[in-house]
Design a protein around this motif. Structure first.
Motif, PDB file in Angstrom:
ATOM      1  N   ASN A  29     -19.972  35.253 -11.044  1.00 25.32           N
ATOM      2  CA  ASN A  29     -20.684  34.054 -11.500  1.00 25.32           C
ATOM      3  C   ASN A  29     -21.053  34.144 -12.975  1.00 25.32           C
ATOM      4  OD1 ASN A  29     -20.879  32.243  -9.227  1.00 25.32           O
ATOM      5  ND2 ASN A  29     -22.138  33.794  -8.260  1.00 25.32           N
ATOM      6  N   TYR A  30     -21.488  35.311 -13.416  1.00 28.09           N
ATOM      7  CA  TYR A  30     -21.861  35.524 -14.814  1.00 28.09           C
ATOM      8  C   TYR A  30     -20.651  35.323 -15.740  1.00 28.09           C
ATOM      9  CZ  TYR A  30     -23.049  38.097 -19.065  1.00 28.09           C
ATOM     10  OH  TYR A  30     -23.231  38.470 -20.377  1.00 28.09           O
ATOM     11  N   TYR A  31     -19.546  35.982 -15.404  1.00 25.09           N
ATOM     12  CA  TYR A  31     -18.350  35.877 -16.245  1.00 25.09           C
ATOM     13  C   TYR A  31     -17.783  34.457 -16.250  1.00 25.09           C
ATOM     14  CZ  TYR A  31     -18.187  40.976 -16.721  1.00 25.09           C
ATOM     15  OH  TYR A  31     -18.463  42.276 -17.023  1.00 25.09           O
ATOM     16  N   LYS A  32     -17.845  33.796 -15.106  1.00 21.41           N
ATOM     17  CA  LYS A  32     -17.367  32.417 -15.043  1.00 21.41           C
ATOM     18  C   LYS A  32     -18.179  31.532 -15.988  1.00 21.41           C
ATOM     19  CE  LYS A  32     -16.924  28.438 -12.105  1.00 21.41           C
ATOM     20  NZ  LYS A  32     -17.505  27.759 -10.989  1.00 21.41           N
ATOM     21  N   ALA A  33     -19.488  31.684 -15.954  1.00 24.36           N
ATOM     22  CA  ALA A  33     -20.359  30.890 -16.833  1.00 24.36           C
ATOM     23  C   ALA A  33     -20.068  31.183 -18.303  1.00 24.36           C
ATOM     24  CB  ALA A  33     -21.823  31.169 -16.512  1.00 24.36           C
ATOM     25  N   LYS A  34     -19.841  32.442 -18.627  1.00 23.98           N
ATOM     26  CA  LYS A  34     -19.514  32.808 -20.011  1.00 23.98           C
ATOM     27  C   LYS A  34     -18.189  32.188 -20.443  1.00 23.98           C
ATOM     28  CE  LYS A  34     -21.951  35.984 -21.973  1.00 23.98           C
ATOM     29  NZ  LYS A  34     -22.809  35.739 -23.113  1.00 23.98           N
ATOM     30  N   LEU A  35     -17.196  32.246 -19.584  1.00 25.28           N
ATOM     31  CA  LEU A  35     -15.894  31.678 -19.922  1.00 25.28           C
ATOM     32  C   LEU A  35     -15.959  30.169 -20.077  1.00 25.28           C
ATOM     33  CD1 LEU A  35     -13.438  33.747 -17.714  1.00 25.28           C
ATOM     34  CD2 LEU A  35     -13.596  33.754 -20.208  1.00 25.28           C
ATOM     35  N   GLU A  36     -16.770  29.513 -19.263  1.00 28.32           N
ATOM     36  CA  GLU A  36     -16.884  28.058 -19.352  1.00 28.32           C
ATOM     37  C   GLU A  36     -17.479  27.622 -20.687  1.00 28.32           C
ATOM     38  OE1 GLU A  36     -17.297  26.774 -14.683  1.00 28.32           O
ATOM     39  OE2 GLU A  36     -19.114  27.332 -15.774  1.00 28.32           O
TER      40      GLU A  36
END
Length: 87
Positions: free
Chosen positions: A45-52
């Motif tokens: 979830n953290y990495y997804k938010a960063k990539l978005e």
């Protein structure tokens, strides 16, 4: 023009490396184990938010980012399903 030396791009590259390993690890999980799986789910979830949040003018980089976000979505869904099945 993309600044390939920018801190944002370097962070993007680090996230891609970390998420490659994370996704591979999660694909091998068959049984929900609270501490490990919660940690993996939080990372995804953290990495997804960063990539978005990452923006680029480079179409290749944007395509890679979008594909990785999709892979993370699938990983998150898989982990959530395992949690439901094994609780």
């Amino acid at each position: 023009m993309v600044n390939y030396e920018s801190p944002e791009r370097q962070e993007h590259q680090r996230i891609l490396v970390h998420t490659t390993a994370l996704i591979a690890d999660c694909m091998n999980i068959e049984v929900w184990e609270d501490f490990f799986c919660i940690n993996q789910l939080n990372k995804a979830n953290y990495y997804k938010a960063k990539l978005e949040k990452f923006e680029s003018d480079d179409n290749d980089e944007t395509s890679i980012r979008d594909a990785r976000i999709n892979d993370l979505d699938l990983t998150i869904s898989r982990l959530q399903a395992l949690k439901l099945i094994n609780k």
